[in-house]
Design an enzyme around this catalytic site. Structure first.
Site, short mmCIF file in Angstrom:
data_model
loop_
_atom_site.label_atom_id
_atom_site.label_comp_id
_atom_site.label_asym_id
_atom_site.label_seq_id
_atom_site.Cartn_x
_atom_site.Cartn_y
_atom_site.Cartn_z
N GLU A 1 0.87 -1.17 0.00
CA GLU A 1 0.00 0.00 0.00
C GLU A 1 0.90 1.21 0.00
O GLU A 1 1.71 1.40 0.92
CB GLU A 1 -0.92 0.04 1.22
CG GLU A 1 -1.87 1.23 1.17
CD GLU A 1 -2.59 1.49 2.47
OE1 GLU A 1 -2.45 2.61 3.00
OE2 GLU A 1 -3.27 0.58 2.96
N CYS B 1 -2.76 7.47 4.71
CA CYS B 1 -2.66 7.18 3.27
C CYS B 1 -3.98 7.34 2.56
O CYS B 1 -4.02 7.68 1.38
CB CYS B 1 -2.13 5.75 3.07
SG CYS B 1 -0.45 5.48 3.69
#
Length: 509
Positions: free
Chosen positions: A245, A279
């Site tokens: 990720e 994020c």
């Protein structure tokens, strides 16, 4: 307690230490060993020695460890909430999201691991004559490299499906936030995990990352896209699989039928949770021109009303950035935008009166191409507003990015929201929610498109990636191919007729 946690790290050069700072105050919090490449190799050897016996235990026994861990986390949550706040700087309400995440993940894989991992019958080449079984074997040693922004969630949650699948784990939390991950490993061992199955390495990623990749059979990485490219190349050289990720420049769309008050509340959470150091947080908001004035006014007022605090309680709306480096990045993005014609609608200032790394919730308008805040990830409490004339324009501009991690859509028509979401190039899209609906739905895959990552965590993907699939096919009567008593031409004609019959049979794959 910090010294007890640091003692969980085994390092040959015990005299070399890394100082861990208190993000709220800038003062020292504690220290941990500075591990070396030799320590990585030794930790890998210790973990591999423990792993076979663990993998041989029934799945239900491995799953029971996760459930006991779940209960211990809830029981001792105040300890780790303090740790998260001190080493990361976030508000307690955002630290509690990490407790929720770890418990949800532990419970989910404890209850579903057997369904995913047990042998499964598959359809054979010759139907009843071919018996096919799919098995899932643990990879062996899983390497996990995690960042500082969610030190408990990212420090341990990816390890939970890995261990219940029968693997050992070599994990390196960020050197700025090691204590939350160490706390979780200690609790897992109290819950019954064999000592040494998870080996924690403390140190810098630039010094240890390559050796962790070299020692691992699979790699899970969470971090920046730039570093992710390097990590992926190194994993590729070893022909080991990986999941990542990476970065995001996430967008929120306010459609022309949105409930403005709900959208404002969601946008506050989307933009400023964890001081924007998330994020999947939002840095771009596209607003229907019909609602732009109303939304902007209410959103600006809400941002200005946010309470910043270093308190170790639930009173703060937003906490601190983690470091001077992060503060400099945020300051640069805002100052660069202002120098090139953008305007500050709210915030735009550091707050050293509260703590050395605090920065106000900041809303910008007039951000355009050529400004650092336009396309680059700020990773701080900064969001830019863009009025749009149509829904298609909002979708096109949201998709006009190298990243595609998490988007958000606000509308009064949920069915239409799903249609818009399906047109957005992001791994997760939340309709009438900021980010938590998709993230917390651990039965569904979570990850990024484009430069925001490869692979997925959560759900079936999140556990089977830590396994090697094996197919065992047993032929019970006739061979797959022409028997010795049948010539090849006649065999081909018989099989052709058979395929035509099977084509018309429902349920035959």
């Amino acid at each position: 307690m910090l010294q007890e946690l640091a003692d969980l790290v085994t390092a040959a050069a015990a005299g070399y230490r890394l100082e861990v700072g208190n993000a709220m105050t800038g003062r020292p919090l504690g220290d941990v060993p500075r591990c070396t490449v030799d320590d990585v190799a030794a930790a890998a050897e210790r973990a591999r020695a423990v792993q076979p016996a663990w993998a041989a235990r029934p799945i239900r026994e491995r799953a029971a460890v996760l459930l006991r861990f779940h209960d211990l986390v809830l029981q001792h949550q105040d300890e780790v909430l303090d740790l998260i706040q001190l080493e990361n700087g976030k508000a307690r309400r955002h630290a509690f999201e990490e407790v929720l995440d770890v418990c949800l993940t532990a419970r989910y894989y404890a209850h579903t691991a057997a369904d995913y991992l047990n042998p499964k019958r598959r359809q054979g080449a010759q139907l009843a004559l071919t018996q096919v079984t799919e098995l899932h074997h643990p990879k062996g040693l899983v390497g996990i490299i995690s960042p500082w922004n969610y030190p408990l969630t990212l420090g341990i949650s990816d390890a939970l499906p890995a261990i219940v699948a029968g693997n050992a784990v070599l994990t390196k939390p960020d050197q700025q936030t090691p204590f939350s991950a160490l706390w979780a490993v200690r609790l897992l061992e109290k819950a019954g995990l064999p000592t040494g199955l998870i080996q924690v390495l403390t140190g810098s990623g630039s010094e240890l990352g390559t050796s962790i990749i070299d020692q691992s059979d699979y790699l899970m990485f969470t971090g920046s896209t730039a570093v992710g490219r390097t990590v992926a190349a190194q994993a590729g050289e070893r022909l080991i699989d990986c999941s990542m990720e990476l970065g995001g420049k996430n967008a929120l769309l306010v459609l022309d039928d949105a409930d403005v008050d709900r959208a404002v509340s969601g946008a506050i959470r989307a933009s400023f949770s964890n001081a924007g150091q998330l994020c999947i947080s939002v840095e771009r908001i596209y607003i229907s021109a019909a609602l732009s004035g109303q939304f902007t006014e209410k959103f600006t007022d809400a941002a200005k009303a946010m309470k910043l605090s270093a308190a170790l309680d639930y009173s703060a709306d937003m906490g601190s950035l983690i470091s001077d480096r992060q503060l400099k990045t945020v300051t640069h993005h805002v100052d660069d935008a202002l120098s090139k014609g953008a305007a500050v609608l709210a915030g735009g200032r550091a707050r050293p009166d509260i703590g050395p790394h605090f920065y106000e919730a900041t809303i910008l308008s007039g951000v355009r191409e050529g400004m650092a805040a336009f396309a680059d990830e700020t990773f701080g409490p900064v969001v830019s507003l863009y009025p749009v004339d149509s829904e298609d324009e909002a979708i096109d501009k949201a998709n006009d990015s190298a990243y595609g991690l998490n988007f958000s859509v606000w509308t009064s028509d949920a069915a239409h929201g799903r249609q818009v979401a399906a047109r957005l190039q992001a791994g997760t899209v939340n309709v009438n929610e900021a980010y938590a609906a998709a993230w917390a739905s651990v039965d569904a895959p979570m990850g990024g498109m484009k430069a925001s990552g490869i692979g997925r965590r959560h759900g079936e993907h999140g556990i089977l990636k830590y396994t090697e699939s094996q197919t065992i096919a047993v032929e019970c009567l006739l061979p797959v191919g022409a028997p010795v008593w049948l010539d090849a031409g006649r065999y081909a004609r018989i099989m052709t007729a058979g395929l035509r019959v099977l084509r018309r049979m429902p349920g035959v794959k």
